[in-house]
Scaffold this active site. Structure first.
Site, PDB file in Angstrom:
ATOM      1  N   ALA A  48     -35.923   3.508   0.980  1.00 48.00           N
ATOM      2  CA  ALA A  48     -35.878   2.549   1.163  1.00 48.00           C
ATOM      3  C   ALA A  48     -34.929   1.674   0.260  1.00 48.00           C
ATOM      4  O   ALA A  48     -34.765   2.131  -0.819  1.00 48.00           O
ATOM      5  CB  ALA A  48     -37.207   2.716   1.932  1.00 48.00           C
ATOM      6  N   ARG A 103     -18.001  10.429   4.124  1.00 49.87           N
ATOM      7  CA  ARG A 103     -18.317   9.627   3.062  1.00 49.87           C
ATOM      8  C   ARG A 103     -17.698   8.833   2.634  1.00 49.87           C
ATOM      9  O   ARG A 103     -17.524   9.466   1.639  1.00 49.87           O
ATOM     10  CB  ARG A 103     -19.502   9.476   2.607  1.00 49.87           C
ATOM     11  CG  ARG A 103     -21.105  10.638   4.078  1.00 49.87           C
ATOM     12  CD  ARG A 103     -21.584  10.878   3.058  1.00 49.87           C
ATOM     13  NE  ARG A 103     -21.319  12.853   2.660  1.00 49.87           N
ATOM     14  CZ  ARG A 103     -21.468  13.248   1.711  1.00 49.87           C
ATOM     15  NH1 ARG A 103     -22.752  13.102   0.904  1.00 49.87           N
ATOM     16  NH2 ARG A 103     -20.788  14.551   1.049  1.00 49.87           N
ATOM     17  N   LYS A 106     -22.128   0.647  -1.681  1.00 51.92           N
ATOM     18  CA  LYS A 106     -23.289   2.166  -2.182  1.00 51.92           C
ATOM     19  C   LYS A 106     -22.472   2.493  -3.693  1.00 51.92           C
ATOM     20  O   LYS A 106     -21.088   2.029  -3.683  1.00 51.92           O
ATOM     21  CB  LYS A 106     -23.386   2.868  -1.160  1.00 51.92           C
ATOM     22  CG  LYS A 106     -21.518   3.630  -1.128  1.00 51.92           C
ATOM     23  CD  LYS A 106     -21.644   4.790  -0.032  1.00 51.92           C
ATOM     24  CE  LYS A 106     -20.705   5.303  -0.580  1.00 51.92           C
ATOM     25  NZ  LYS A 106     -20.747   6.774   0.494  1.00 51.92           N
ATOM     26  N   GLU A 147     -13.890  12.237  12.791  1.00 45.46           N
ATOM     27  CA  GLU A 147     -13.892  11.939  11.082  1.00 45.46           C
ATOM     28  C   GLU A 147     -15.071  11.391  10.564  1.00 45.46           C
ATOM     29  O   GLU A 147     -15.606  10.729  10.864  1.00 45.46           O
ATOM     30  CB  GLU A 147     -12.588  11.104  10.075  1.00 45.46           C
ATOM     31  CG  GLU A 147     -13.291  11.693   9.168  1.00 45.46           C
ATOM     32  CD  GLU A 147     -12.805  13.064   7.744  1.00 45.46           C
ATOM     33  OE1 GLU A 147     -11.284  13.650   9.083  1.00 45.46           O
ATOM     34  OE2 GLU A 147     -13.200  13.595   7.653  1.00 45.46           O
ATOM     35  N   CYS A 193     -18.895   1.152   8.429  1.00 46.62           N
ATOM     36  CA  CYS A 193     -19.134   2.198   9.572  1.00 46.62           C
ATOM     37  C   CYS A 193     -20.265   1.465   9.719  1.00 46.62           C
ATOM     38  O   CYS A 193     -20.272   1.566  10.789  1.00 46.62           O
ATOM     39  CB  CYS A 193     -18.461   3.336   8.788  1.00 46.62           C
ATOM     40  SG  CYS A 193     -17.139   4.460   8.673  1.00 46.62           S
ATOM     41  N   LYS A 241       0.538  -1.391  -0.165  1.00 43.19           N
ATOM     42  CA  LYS A 241       0.291  -0.116  -0.010  1.00 43.19           C
ATOM     43  C   LYS A 241       0.641   1.812   0.305  1.00 43.19           C
ATOM     44  O   LYS A 241       0.474   2.180  -1.140  1.00 43.19           O
ATOM     45  CB  LYS A 241      -1.400  -0.557   0.943  1.00 43.19           C
ATOM     46  CG  LYS A 241      -2.002   0.773   0.845  1.00 43.19           C
ATOM     47  CD  LYS A 241      -3.024   0.818   2.115  1.00 43.19           C
ATOM     48  CE  LYS A 241      -3.951  -0.306   2.356  1.00 43.19           C
ATOM     49  NZ  LYS A 241      -4.717  -0.442   3.828  1.00 43.19           N
TER      50      LYS A 241
HETATM   51  C1  UDX Z   1     -21.587   7.093   6.282  1.00 47.07           C
HETATM   52  C2  UDX Z   1     -21.837   7.895   7.033  1.00 47.07           C
HETATM   53  O1  UDX Z   1     -22.835   8.622   7.102  1.00 47.07           O
HETATM   54  C3  UDX Z   1     -20.436   9.173   7.465  1.00 47.07           C
HETATM   55  O2  UDX Z   1     -20.464  10.311   7.617  1.00 47.07           O
HETATM   56  C4  UDX Z   1     -19.168   8.514   8.210  1.00 47.07           C
HETATM   57  O3  UDX Z   1     -18.402   8.965   8.757  1.00 47.07           O
HETATM   58  C5  UDX Z   1     -19.366   7.252   7.749  1.00 47.07           C
HETATM   59  O4  UDX Z   1     -20.461   6.493   7.825  1.00 47.07           O
HETATM   60  P1  UDX Z   1     -20.681   5.320   4.546  1.00 47.07           P
HETATM   61  O5  UDX Z   1     -20.205   4.701   5.558  1.00 47.07           O
HETATM   62  O6  UDX Z   1     -19.258   5.923   3.559  1.00 47.07           O
HETATM   63  O7  UDX Z   1     -20.616   7.222   5.339  1.00 47.07           O
HETATM   64  O8  UDX Z   1     -21.671   5.584   3.344  1.00 47.07           O
HETATM   65  P2  UDX Z   1     -23.108   5.988   3.786  1.00 47.07           P
HETATM   66  O9  UDX Z   1     -23.233   7.454   2.382  1.00 47.07           O
HETATM   67  O10 UDX Z   1     -23.668   6.719   4.918  1.00 47.07           O
HETATM   68  O11 UDX Z   1     -24.199   5.141   3.322  1.00 47.07           O
HETATM   69  C6  UDX Z   1     -24.298   4.251   4.415  1.00 47.07           C
HETATM   70  C7  UDX Z   1     -24.910   2.819   3.783  1.00 47.07           C
HETATM   71  O12 UDX Z   1     -26.680   3.175   4.093  1.00 47.07           O
HETATM   72  C8  UDX Z   1     -24.937   2.779   2.274  1.00 47.07           C
HETATM   73  O13 UDX Z   1     -24.939   0.835   2.013  1.00 47.07           O
HETATM   74  C9  UDX Z   1     -25.691   3.699   1.507  1.00 47.07           C
HETATM   75  O14 UDX Z   1     -26.371   2.629   0.723  1.00 47.07           O
HETATM   76  C10 UDX Z   1     -27.128   2.545   2.884  1.00 47.07           C
HETATM   77  N1  UDX Z   1     -28.059   4.404   2.849  1.00 47.07           N
HETATM   78  C11 UDX Z   1     -27.998   5.574   2.832  1.00 47.07           C
HETATM   79  C12 UDX Z   1     -29.549   3.873   2.455  1.00 47.07           C
HETATM   80  O15 UDX Z   1     -29.721   2.807   2.131  1.00 47.07           O
HETATM   81  N2  UDX Z   1     -30.576   5.180   2.124  1.00 47.07           N
HETATM   82  C13 UDX Z   1     -30.191   5.939   1.960  1.00 47.07           C
HETATM   83  O16 UDX Z   1     -31.128   6.539   2.048  1.00 47.07           O
HETATM   84  C14 UDX Z   1     -28.514   6.341   2.272  1.00 47.07           C
END
Ligand code: UDX
Length: 433
Positions: A252, A151, A323, A148, A260, A35
């Site tokens: 949904a 996302r 995602k 932190e 996370c 890495k």
């Molecule tokens: C998340 C937090 O948003 C961030 O602030 C923190 O620092 C780390 O965790 P991340 O895991 O990168 O970030 O993704 P995020 O965009 O929050 O999405 C999390 C999950 O929720 C994804 O699987 C996404 O598909 C799902 N999601 C999100 C939904 O199912 N519905 C929504 O409306 C939004």
């Protein structure tokens, strides 16, 4: 300033590059030599939009380098700890081994009066424990907790233009040093909250618990919608107009995943139990359970749409990452659905723009193909599980032309049901009829 960043994963690699962009002299440290070599030659070891450019720009200035040797952090004035806190293998708690390891290593090299800043998500109370550990090791470095909120997919923008900065400190000198590090971000008017260690740790945990709850709330409404013929997307639009509720994070589908939210709500529950406050966050067990039920629902729908059995039926699965705009398959609902369908004997052809390599490491038994067209060829059902733009924009007529029969499960509720039905599809979303 001279800065070190310990841990160069999704968080640390972006943080190190961003700190160099702010004009600091940065060394990123990681134990993974491959890495470090990649980062040092300007190659991002994972997919993150904007990171390759930021990395190249920062390396070119000579203000950013990477190393496997913690000794290279010795002359830094501020050390950021950005190592992972995964879920423990046999319990809900967080595995703090990497955080403790990083602090022990830093305690041995950090200069007196330098500042060690925790960025990792940790159970409330960890910073106090680490401070004691540092003192026992004879270090008089300062400590701060600076969670932190980035996302994945937006990590660069979230780091350089965050919604807020949170400092957990026990000494004004720590605040002054962090202000110096983030001077440019603060000058742009970013709100700054200065508090104690416990509050700073809890801010992060609470934010993620809230976001997870919001998603499970709308997914619970999807379950009710399914029982009544209501449409959860219209419901979300309608309640989202209330500014107190807000439309964001009300989509949904098959629920949340990633490195996370799932492990953070479980670690929060475990910590609350240790604190004798299990009942305060008992609802998070429900949040987790609702979330996991939605994956099962998607699989049940597939069985239903294929008239009772997916055995030896050809199913196209679009998406593997947790995602879009990420190659991360940690706790991915999409990959889980693909694996469950395969487990029921379906012939699953799975694809993803960025996630195949990581998915293959977790589920080598699945059949992966490079493109949506290959996955769709002769399929009897297509399941859209990660809402990448290229899948949202698929032309239903073209898709129908590739498939053996036109059936679609829109497990993220991102397609236009009318358009797909007009092209002859049997269409099912989650929580919409
Ligand atoms: C998340 C937090 O948003 C961030 O602030 C923190 O620092 C780390 O965790 P991340 O895991 O990168 O970030 O993704 P995020 O965009 O929050 O999405 C999390 C999950 O929720 C994804 O699987 C996404 O598909 C799902 N999601 C999100 C939904 O199912 N519905 C929504 O409306 C939004």
């Amino acid at each position: 300033m001279r800065i070190s960043v310990i841990g160069c994963g999704y968080l640390g690699a972006v943080h190190a590059s961003a700190m160099a962009k702010l004009g600091h002299d940065v060394v990123g440290i990681d134990t993974d030599a491959e890495k470090v070599a990649k980062l040092g030659s300007g190659v991002a070891p994972f997919f993150e939009p904007g990171l390759p450019e930021l990395l190249a720009e920062s390396l070119a200035t000579g203000r950013l380098r990477f190393s496997t040797d913690i000794g290279d952090a010795a002359d830094a004035q501020v050390h950021f700890v950005a190592v992972g806190t995964p879920q423990l293998p046999y319990s809900d708690g967080a595995d703090l081994r990497f955080v403790r390891g990083a602090f022990d290593a830093l305690a041995a090299v950090a200069a007196p009066g330098s500042l060690i800043v925790g960025k990792s998500t940790v159970p409330v109370g960890t910073a106090a424990e680490l401070e004691e550990r540092m003192r026992r090791a004879g270090s008089d470095a300062l400590l701060a907790w600076n969670p932190e909120f980035l996302r994945e997919g937006f990590a660069v923008a979230d780091t350089l233009t965050p919604d807020r900065l949170v400092y957990g400190v026990a000494d004004e000198r720590a605040t002054d040093l962090l202000d110096e590090v983030y001077a440019q971000i603060l000058d742009a008017g970013t709100p700054r909250i200065v508090t104690d260690f416990a509050t700073a740790e809890l801010v992060k945990t609470a934010a993620n618990a809230f976001l997870a709850t919001k998603i499970s709330f709308i997914n619970a409404m999807a379950e009710i919608a399914e029982a009544t013929g209501a449409d959860v997307t219209t419901l979300a639009d309608a309640i989202g107009h209330d500014a107190r509720i807000g439309r964001r994070f009300l989509n949904a589908g098959i629920g949340f995943g990633g490195g996370c939210l799932p492990k953070d709500i479980r670690a929060f529950t475990a910590r609350a139990e240790e604190l004798g406050r299990a009942e305060s966050v008992a609802f998070l067990r429900q949040v987790d359970a609702i979330n996991l039920r939605r994956r099962e629902r998607a699989v049940d729908l597939a069985v239903e749409m294929l008239d009772g059995s997916v055995f030896e039926r050809r199913i196209a699965v679009l998406g593997l990452t947790f995602k879009p705009q990420s190659d991360d398959t940690r706790d991915s609902p999409a990959l889980d659905v693909a694996a469950r369908l395969h487990g029921l004997g379906a012939r699953v052809l799975a694809t993803d723009p960025e996630g195949i390599e990581n998915a293959r490491l977790r589920h080598p038994q699945l059949e992966y193909v490079a493109t949506a067209s290959e996955a769709l060829a002769d399929a009897e059902l297509v399941v859209l599980v990660t809402e990448w733009p290229e899948y949202r924009e698929l032309e239903p007529d073209l898709v129908a032309g590739l498939m053996a029969s036109a059936r679609v499960i829109d497990a993220r509720n991102v397609l236009d049901p009318a358009a797909w039905r007009a092209a002859g599809f049997a269409y099912r979303g989650l929580g919409r009829s």
